[in-house]
Design an enzyme around this catalytic site. Structure first.
Site, mmCIF file in Angstrom:
data_model
loop_
_atom_site.group_PDB
_atom_site.id
_atom_site.type_symbol
_atom_site.label_atom_id
_atom_site.label_comp_id
_atom_site.label_asym_id
_atom_site.label_seq_id
_atom_site.Cartn_x
_atom_site.Cartn_y
_atom_site.Cartn_z
ATOM 1 N N GLN A 293 30.944 21.959 43.113
ATOM 2 C CA GLN A 293 29.683 22.140 43.817
ATOM 3 C C GLN A 293 29.916 22.724 45.206
ATOM 4 O O GLN A 293 30.833 22.316 45.926
ATOM 5 C CB GLN A 293 28.948 20.804 43.939
ATOM 6 N N GLU A 343 34.856 22.439 28.910
ATOM 7 C CA GLU A 343 34.698 23.471 29.938
ATOM 8 C C GLU A 343 35.408 24.735 29.468
ATOM 9 O O GLU A 343 36.523 24.673 28.941
ATOM 10 C CB GLU A 343 35.284 22.995 31.261
ATOM 11 N N ASP A 388 25.546 19.845 32.269
ATOM 12 C CA ASP A 388 25.534 20.493 33.586
ATOM 13 C C ASP A 388 25.912 21.957 33.399
ATOM 14 O O ASP A 388 26.975 22.416 33.833
ATOM 15 C CB ASP A 388 26.516 19.786 34.529
ATOM 16 N N CYS A 415 21.016 23.795 37.904
ATOM 17 C CA CYS A 415 20.953 24.507 39.178
ATOM 18 C C CYS A 415 19.944 25.650 39.131
ATOM 19 O O CYS A 415 19.810 26.402 40.099
ATOM 20 C CB CYS A 415 22.336 25.040 39.566
#
Length: 471
Positions: A293, A343, A388, A415
Site C-alpha cells: 500500500q 499472487e 484485494d 481501490c
C-alpha cells in the site's frame, strides 16, 4: 446544445473519480477535473444518446470551498492530484458521498459506515514513479509527473506535497545531474533515448529508501561510458542530506514500448535491492516491484478495519486472493488454521514468504499464479475469502470460481469503487448480500479511495429475491 459549442456554468456535484456535473439547458453534462462550486468555461466535445461531455477550458471562479493558501505549486498543471485546493475535511465528504451513491445503486442499503481519514494528509506516499521527458516539445529535461491531460508533456515536481521531502531531494539531484551530463531521455514516439523513469520507495516507519533508475539499453546514445555515468549518479545520491537512510540504489533496464515501469534486467549499484517497513507490529520486506500500500500509516487503518470485518478466524482456512506481499494474510493468520495467499507477481510472493518467516508465522502458504488459473487447483477449501484485487477488479471467470466455493463470508477490499460496484452486482446475483461497508482514504488530495465490504451468503436465492423485492 451541440458538439463544439462553448458554454459557461457552475459545477453542481462530482461523480467518482473526477467527473464534474453541470446542468446546461436542462441537460446533464460531465466535465472531468471540474470541482463542485467552480464556475467554468467548457467546450462540448461529445453528445449522443441524451448524454453530453465537455472539456474544461478555464476556471472562471473558484469554489467557495477552495483554499487560497498552502496549495501545491504544481497543482493544475500536474495530473497527480485533483483536490489540492480543497480542505481535507471537504475531500472526505466528497469521497464519502461519491462511494455511497455508487454502491447504493447496486445493492441499496449496504450498511455504510462512512469514511475514515488518513492519519496524515500530506507527505504520505511511500512510492513514486517519476517520468523523464520535457515540459514542451524540444524543451529542457524534465522529471516528475505527466501534465494533466497529456501523454507526452512532463511537469517537474520538485515541491510535491504528497511525498516526503526526501523524494523531492532525490528527484532534484537526479534531474540536475543528468541535465548537467546532457543525458537524453527516451522519446516514446521515436523509441530512442536512455532515461525513462525514476522509482523511489521510502518506508514511513523505518525511513529506509530504495531508489531505482529505469533506462533503455540504448547506452550508445549517451556519448559517454554508461558505468561512469551511473556511478556518478549513485555517488550524488549518497551525498544528499536525507532524513531517511538509503537502503539501495538500483539500475533497471526496460525496453518495452509501453510507458510503464517494468524490469527486463536489474543491477544493484549500491546497497541492497529491498528495504523494510513496519505495520501493526509486523515487519515487511519490500522489493522494487512488490505490491505494498502506498500510504503506510493509512494502511494500518485499512488493515485494522479489514481485521475487524474479517472477525473470528479461529480454526478456519482463509484464502487471501491477490495477496501482494502477504500483509492481509499475516494479520489474519495468528489464530487461523491456515492462510493461503495467491499472487501473480513472483517477486511479491517471495517477499511474502520471507515476511511470514520473519514474523514467525508458520501457517501461511503463498502460491505464485493468476487467481483465474490457480484458485481452482488448490486442494483445500476456504471457510472465508479475502479479496484485494488490482484496480480493474476481478476477472469474470475468476469471480465465478470464487463464488463456486460457496463460503459464508467474504471481505472485499477495493481501490477502485467502480470495479467494486461491477463485481458486487455479480455477487448479489449469486446469493450474497453486503452486510456492512466503509471507505478508508488512502490517497488524500487525489480522487481515489479504498472501500471495504463484508459480504455474507444468503441461504437461498429465493430469499435473496424476496429481499430485493421488499427493498
Amino acid at each position: 446544445m451541440k458538439k463544439g459549442e462553448i458554454w459557461e456554468g457552475i459545477v453542481e456535484d462530482i461523480d467518482f473519480p473526477n467527473k464534474g456535473i453541470l446542468r446546461i439547458e436542462g441537460e446533464k453534462v460531465i466535465v472531468k477535473n471540474a470541482l463542485p462550486g467552480q464556475r467554468i468555461r467548457l467546450a462540448i466535445h461529445k453528445k449522443r444518446g441524451g448524454k453530453a461531455e465537455g472539456r474544461l477550458l478555464e476556471i472562471l471562479e473558484p469554489s467557495i470551498w477552495e483554499k487560497k493558501e498552502n496549495v501545491c505549486p504544481h497543482f493544475g498543471s500536474c495530473g497527480g492530484c485533483l483536490y489540492q485546493s480543497f480542505p481535507y475535511e471537504e475531500q472526505l465528504k466528497l469521497k464519502e458521498k461519491q462511494v455511497d451513491r455508487l454502491i447504493r445503486q447496486v445493492c441499496g442499503d449496504w450498511g455504510f459506515e462512512g469514511i475514515k481519514g488518513s492519519p496524515v494528509a500530506e507527505a504520505y506516499r511511500n512510492k513514486m514513479e517519476f517520468s523523464f521527458g520535457d515540459e514542451y516539445k524540444d524543451g529542457p529535461l524534465a522529471l516528475g509527473m505527466h501534465r494533466r491531460g497529456s501523454f507526452y508533456d512532463i511537469v517537474t515536481t520538485r515541491e510535491c506535497r504528497i511525498v516526503h521531502e526526501d523524494f523531492c531531494q532525490i528527484l532534484g539531484a537526479a534531474l540536475d545531474y543528468f541535465t548537467a551530463n546532457d543525458t537524453p531521455y527516451y522519446k516514446k514516439q521515436q523509441h530512442v533515448g536512455y532515461l525513462r523513469h525514476l522509482l523511489v520507495r521510502r518506508a514511513a516507519k523505518t525511513g529506509e529508501i530504495l531508489v531505482a533508475l529505469v533506462t533503455t539499453t540504448q547506452a550508445e546514445t549517451l556519448g559517454q561510458e554508461e558505468k561512469e555515468l551511473l556511478n556518478g549518479w549513485g555517488q550524488r545520491l549518497r551525498e544528499l542530506n536525507l532524513a531517511g537512510s538509503l537502503a539501495g540504489i538500483l539500475h533497471i533496464k526496460n525496453d518495452s514500448l509501453a510507458d510503464v515501469v517494468q524490469c527486463d534486467e536489474m543491477d544493484t549499484l549500491w546497497g541492497r535491492d529491498y528495504f523494510y517497513e513496519e505495520l501493526l507490529g509486523m515487519q515487511f520486506c519490500i522489493t522494487p516491484f512488490s505490491f505494498f500500500q502506498t500510504n503506510s500509516l493509512g494502511a494500518e487503518v485499512l488493515y485494522e478495519t479489514v481485521r475487524e470485518y474479517v472477525g473470528d478466524t479461529k480454526d478456519k482456512v482463509v484464502f487471501d486472493l491477490y495477496s501482494g506481499t502477504g500483509t492481509i494474510a499475516q494479520i489474519t493468520s495468528p489464530v487461523a488454521a491456515r492462510v493461503v495467499g495467491v499472487e501473480i507477481v513472483e517477486e511479491a510472493v517471495e517477499a511474502a514468504r520471507e515476511n511470514a518467516r520473519r514474523n514467525g508465522l508458520d501457517n501461511c502458504v503463498f502460491i505464485t499464479g493468476d487467481v483465474l488459473k490457480v484458485v481452482g487447483e488448490i486442494a483445500e477449501k476456504p471457510d472465508l475469502i479475502i479479496l484485494d484485487p488490482p484496480r480493474d477488479g476481478i476477472h469474470p471467470k475468476a469471480l465465478k470460481k470464487i463464488i463456486d466455493f460457496g463460503v459464508e463470508r467474504m471481505v472485499y477490499v477495493s481501490c477502485k469503487p467502480t470495479s467494486l460496484a461491477r463485481d458486487l452486482a455479480v455477487l448479489l446475483e449469486h446469493g450474497y448480500r453486503v452486510e456492512r461497508g466503509c471507505c478508508v482514504d488512502m490517497f488524500p488530495f487525489t480522487g481515489n479511495v479504498e472501500v471495504i465490504c463484508l459480504l455474507s451468503k444468503l441461504r437461498t436465492k429465493q430469499n435473496y429475491g424476496s429481499r430485493i423485492k421488499n427493498e
